[in-house]
Design a protein around this motif. Structure first.
Motif, PDB file in Angstrom:
ATOM      1  N   ARG A   1      12.194 -12.898   2.788  1.00 12.16           N
ATOM      2  CA  ARG A   1      11.982 -13.640   1.544  1.00 12.16           C
ATOM      3  C   ARG A   1      12.151 -12.742   0.316  1.00 12.16           C
ATOM      4  N   PHE A   2      12.109 -11.435   0.533  1.00 15.00           N
ATOM      5  CA  PHE A   2      12.159 -10.492  -0.582  1.00 15.00           C
ATOM      6  C   PHE A   2      13.585 -10.403  -1.113  1.00 15.00           C
ATOM      7  N   ARG A   3      13.762 -10.515  -2.421  1.00 12.87           N
ATOM      8  CA  ARG A   3      15.098 -10.614  -3.019  1.00 12.87           C
ATOM      9  C   ARG A   3      15.936  -9.346  -2.873  1.00 12.87           C
ATOM     10  N   GLU A   4      15.308  -8.178  -2.667  1.00 15.09           N
ATOM     11  CA  GLU A   4      16.087  -6.952  -2.525  1.00 15.09           C
ATOM     12  C   GLU A   4      16.651  -6.768  -1.116  1.00 15.09           C
ATOM     13  N   MET A   5      16.168  -7.561  -0.168  1.00 17.79           N
ATOM     14  CA  MET A   5      16.581  -7.395   1.223  1.00 17.79           C
ATOM     15  C   MET A   5      17.739  -8.330   1.556  1.00 17.79           C
ATOM     16  N   ARG A   6      18.525  -7.918   2.597  1.00 21.12           N
ATOM     17  CA  ARG A   6      19.624  -8.728   3.092  1.00 21.12           C
ATOM     18  C   ARG A   6      19.449  -8.942   4.593  1.00 21.12           C
ATOM     19  N   TYR A   7      20.387  -9.696   5.165  1.00 23.62           N
ATOM     20  CA  TYR A   7      20.343  -9.979   6.605  1.00 23.62           C
ATOM     21  C   TYR A   7      21.275  -9.069   7.402  1.00 23.62           C
ATOM     22  N   THR A   8      21.736  -7.994   6.834  1.00 22.40           N
ATOM     23  CA  THR A   8      22.765  -7.170   7.476  1.00 22.40           C
ATOM     24  C   THR A   8      22.209  -5.935   8.186  1.00 22.40           C
ATOM     25  N   GLN A   9      20.908  -5.765   8.235  1.00 18.68           N
ATOM     26  CA  GLN A   9      20.338  -4.567   8.844  1.00 18.68           C
ATOM     27  C   GLN A   9      20.519  -4.585  10.362  1.00 18.68           C
ATOM     28  N   TRP A  10      20.665  -3.396  10.934  1.00 20.50           N
ATOM     29  CA  TRP A  10      20.617  -3.247  12.386  1.00 20.50           C
ATOM     30  C   TRP A  10      19.165  -3.379  12.828  1.00 20.50           C
TER      31      TRP A  10
ATOM     32  N   ARG B   1       0.813  -1.208   0.000  1.00 26.70           N
ATOM     33  CA  ARG B   1       0.000   0.000   0.000  1.00 26.70           C
ATOM     34  C   ARG B   1       0.851   1.265   0.000  1.00 26.70           C
ATOM     35  N   LEU B   2       2.103   1.144   0.432  1.00 22.26           N
ATOM     36  CA  LEU B   2       2.998   2.300   0.378  1.00 22.26           C
ATOM     37  C   LEU B   2       3.275   2.724  -1.059  1.00 22.26           C
ATOM     38  N   TYR B   3       3.156   1.774  -1.986  1.00 21.24           N
ATOM     39  CA  TYR B   3       3.431   2.093  -3.389  1.00 21.24           C
ATOM     40  C   TYR B   3       2.418   3.089  -3.956  1.00 21.24           C
ATOM     41  N   LYS B   4       1.217   3.142  -3.367  1.00 20.49           N
ATOM     42  CA  LYS B   4       0.174   4.016  -3.912  1.00 20.49           C
ATOM     43  C   LYS B   4       0.595   5.481  -3.907  1.00 20.49           C
ATOM     44  N   THR B   5       1.375   5.868  -2.920  1.00 18.48           N
ATOM     45  CA  THR B   5       1.765   7.278  -2.796  1.00 18.48           C
ATOM     46  C   THR B   5       3.265   7.487  -2.983  1.00 18.48           C
ATOM     47  N   SER B   6       3.978   6.495  -3.469  1.00 15.94           N
ATOM     48  CA  SER B   6       5.433   6.616  -3.575  1.00 15.94           C
ATOM     49  C   SER B   6       5.878   7.506  -4.729  1.00 15.94           C
ATOM     50  N   GLN B   7       5.009   7.796  -5.678  1.00 16.42           N
ATOM     51  CA  GLN B   7       5.285   8.677  -6.811  1.00 16.42           C
ATOM     52  C   GLN B   7       6.257   8.070  -7.817  1.00 16.42           C
ATOM     53  N   GLN B   8       7.282   7.377  -7.346  1.00 15.95           N
ATOM     54  CA  GLN B   8       8.280   6.760  -8.221  1.00 15.95           C
ATOM     55  C   GLN B   8       8.567   5.339  -7.750  1.00 15.95           C
ATOM     56  N   ARG B   9       9.406   4.639  -8.492  1.00 17.14           N
ATOM     57  CA  ARG B   9       9.752   3.271  -8.128  1.00 17.14           C
ATOM     58  C   ARG B   9      10.453   3.253  -6.769  1.00 17.14           C
ATOM     59  N   VAL B  10      10.117   2.257  -5.944  1.00 17.15           N
ATOM     60  CA  VAL B  10      10.699   2.111  -4.610  1.00 17.15           C
ATOM     61  C   VAL B  10      11.731   0.999  -4.631  1.00 17.15           C
ATOM     62  N   PHE B  11      12.900   1.293  -4.052  1.00 16.76           N
ATOM     63  CA  PHE B  11      13.970   0.303  -3.968  1.00 16.76           C
ATOM     64  C   PHE B  11      14.258   0.024  -2.496  1.00 16.76           C
ATOM     65  N   TRP B  12      14.235  -1.272  -2.108  1.00 22.96           N
ATOM     66  CA  TRP B  12      14.394  -1.671  -0.712  1.00 22.96           C
ATOM     67  C   TRP B  12      15.806  -2.142  -0.382  1.00 22.96           C
ATOM     68  N   GLY B  13      16.694  -2.168  -1.353  1.00 19.72           N
ATOM     69  CA  GLY B  13      18.032  -2.696  -1.125  1.00 19.72           C
ATOM     70  C   GLY B  13      18.926  -1.826  -0.259  1.00 19.72           C
ATOM     71  N   GLN B  14      18.523  -0.581   0.039  1.00 21.22           N
ATOM     72  CA  GLN B  14      19.313   0.325   0.871  1.00 21.22           C
ATOM     73  C   GLN B  14      18.883   0.325   2.332  1.00 21.22           C
ATOM     74  N   VAL B  15      17.957  -0.546   2.709  1.00 22.71           N
ATOM     75  CA  VAL B  15      17.494  -0.586   4.101  1.00 22.71           C
ATOM     76  C   VAL B  15      18.638  -1.039   5.002  1.00 22.71           C
ATOM     77  N   SER B  16      18.958  -0.233   6.005  1.00 20.62           N
ATOM     78  CA  SER B  16      20.053  -0.571   6.923  1.00 20.62           C
ATOM     79  C   SER B  16      19.575  -0.739   8.358  1.00 20.62           C
ATOM     80  N   SER B  17      18.291  -0.463   8.639  1.00 25.15           N
ATOM     81  CA  SER B  17      17.790  -0.572  10.008  1.00 25.15           C
ATOM     82  C   SER B  17      16.333  -1.021  10.007  1.00 25.15           C
ATOM     83  N   ILE B  18      15.990  -1.807  11.022  1.00 25.30           N
ATOM     84  CA  ILE B  18      14.620  -2.267  11.237  1.00 25.30           C
ATOM     85  C   ILE B  18      14.258  -1.981  12.688  1.00 25.30           C
ATOM     86  N   VAL B  19      13.113  -1.353  12.909  1.00 28.15           N
ATOM     87  CA  VAL B  19      12.693  -0.948  14.249  1.00 28.15           C
ATOM     88  C   VAL B  19      11.323  -1.549  14.559  1.00 28.15           C
TER      89      VAL B  19
END
Length: 387
Positions: free
Chosen positions: A124-133, A87-105
């Motif tokens: 499970r998402f291919r753009e994500m890694r296990y290295t986030q804080w 649902r975040l894509y509805k208002t994102s205006q442009q393509r969203v890239f998740w590969g830069q996520v460095s933190s999860i809260v």
């Protein structure tokens, strides 16, 4: 002539097969998510996203910025985590890239719901890694995402995204990456100790106004057997001596209840020993070794007195944190896991193969032996021999 025409036709055919950059996206044409937050409200999964203007950040290298970097925080809810993210894509205006996520809260409510329900779709998402804080928080996530470091620097330089530098100077609560969290969470008898992000509103000021900053104010203890329990940092004062990642930590030694000597303990090493008593129950003992340096002396103390007081103080701190954990039913030192590793047969018998973790844990008086290495520029008073 025919050879020329033939060569042109072959060259034209080969050019069709060449890879091009016709679909390339410029950095300003993509929205980069840098942090994800999770909450659970009214039976709905709420997903927060932080975005930073990387084009603006890139101009700041090599000098101070005149204006703070632009930061956006948005959120959506849904029946599942993936539905809320979509649902975040509805208002994102442009393509969203998740590969830069460095933190999860995670909020406290999300942790009570269960971390696995939030992380399943994410990892499970291919753009994500296990290295986030990974963190927990008692603060509103959108406010956490809007906190900026000093001097209008990039938000990537805050504790949210780069906690290691602060931890090296004050090794109190160790930062945690997602890959480590997932491995600990799956271990029998282990408790996941999740750093908690808070906001210090009154510590710093700029132009006479409060300038809020992020801080690590405690820890959430998360396990499969019970809901998350939050501990303030003052209850975790002994945990640093049991953490193998501790680099340096300061201790104030007291004499007659008053501050006397401030010391720094470098790279303390701890070891847990498990003995099975005659009654079949385990007894746990802790041994700590380390080097100490005197950083401040308010009252005169000789070298043996400093070492003795330091040993007693650290042993007392280890006992304090252990007792705080028992009061709330949490095994902060993961003695259950040590029993599983070192005395598997006893662990299997006492816990019914992990179905009922030990609750009546017993710890002997910690054995602490420190060595004084340096006292600074001034020599300390040495004890006089008695004849």
């Amino acid at each position: 002539m025919r050879r020329v025409v033939y060569a042109l036709l072959v060259g034209l055919g080969l050019s069709i097969l060449l890879a091009g950059c016709w679909d390339i996206k410029a950095i300003q044409d993509t929205n980069y998510i840098t942090a994800i937050g999770y909450d659970y409200k009214d039976g709905q999964y709420v997903v927060y996203a932080q975005m930073i203007d990387f084009a603006n950040v890139s101009k700041r290298e090599g000098g101070k910025a005149g204006e703070p970097a632009s930061v956006w925080s948005g959120h959506e809810s849904g029946g599942t985590v993936i539905e809320a993210m979509n649902r975040l894509y509805k208002t994102s205006q442009q393509r969203v890239f998740w590969g830069q996520v460095s933190s999860i809260v995670f909020t406290e409510e999300a942790l009570k719901k269960g971390m696995s329900e939030f992380l399943d779709g994410l990892i499970r998402f291919r753009e994500m890694r296990y290295t986030q804080w990974i963190y927990g928080t008692k603060e509103p996530i959108d406010r956490v995402f809007m906190m900026l470091p000093f001097f209008n620097q990039s938000p990537i330089g805050s504790i949210l995204h780069q906690p290691e530098d602060t931890y090296r100077q004050r090794s109190y609560i160790r930062p945690l990456r997602l890959q480590k969290a997932v491995s600990i969470f799956r271990e029998p008898g282990a408790s996941l100790l999740l750093p908690s992000l808070g906001i210090a509103d009154n510590t710093w000021k700029i132009k006479g106004r409060n300038d809020p900053k992020l801080m690590v104010d405690g820890m959430f203890a998360v396990s499969k057997d019970q809901q998350a329990v939050w501990f303030p940092d003052e209850d975790l004062i002994g945990l640093r001596w049991m953490d193998p990642g501790t680099k340096r930590s300061d201790v104030m030694l007291r004499s007659s209840g008053k501050p006397a000597v401030s010391i720094s303990v470098d790279k303390p090493k701890s070891k847990i020993k498990v003995d099975i008593g005659n009654n079949g129950k385990p007894n746990f003992s802790v041994r700590v070794r380390g080097k100490i340096y005197v950083s401040e002396m308010i009252q005169q103390m000789d070298e043996p007195e400093i070492v003795r007081t330091a040993n007693e103080t650290i042993a007392s701190e280890i006992e304090h944190t252990f007792a705080r954990g028992l009061e709330r039913g949490i095994d902060l030192y993961m003695f259950n896991h040590s029993l599983y590793r070192k005395r598997f047969q006893s662990w299997s018998k006492l816990t019914d193969s992990g179905k009922t973790p030990l609750s009546d844990l017993q710890m002997r008086l910690p054995e602490v032996k420190l060595k004084l290495i340096h006292t600074g520029m001034y020599k300390i008073k040495q004890p006089q021999n008695e004849y």
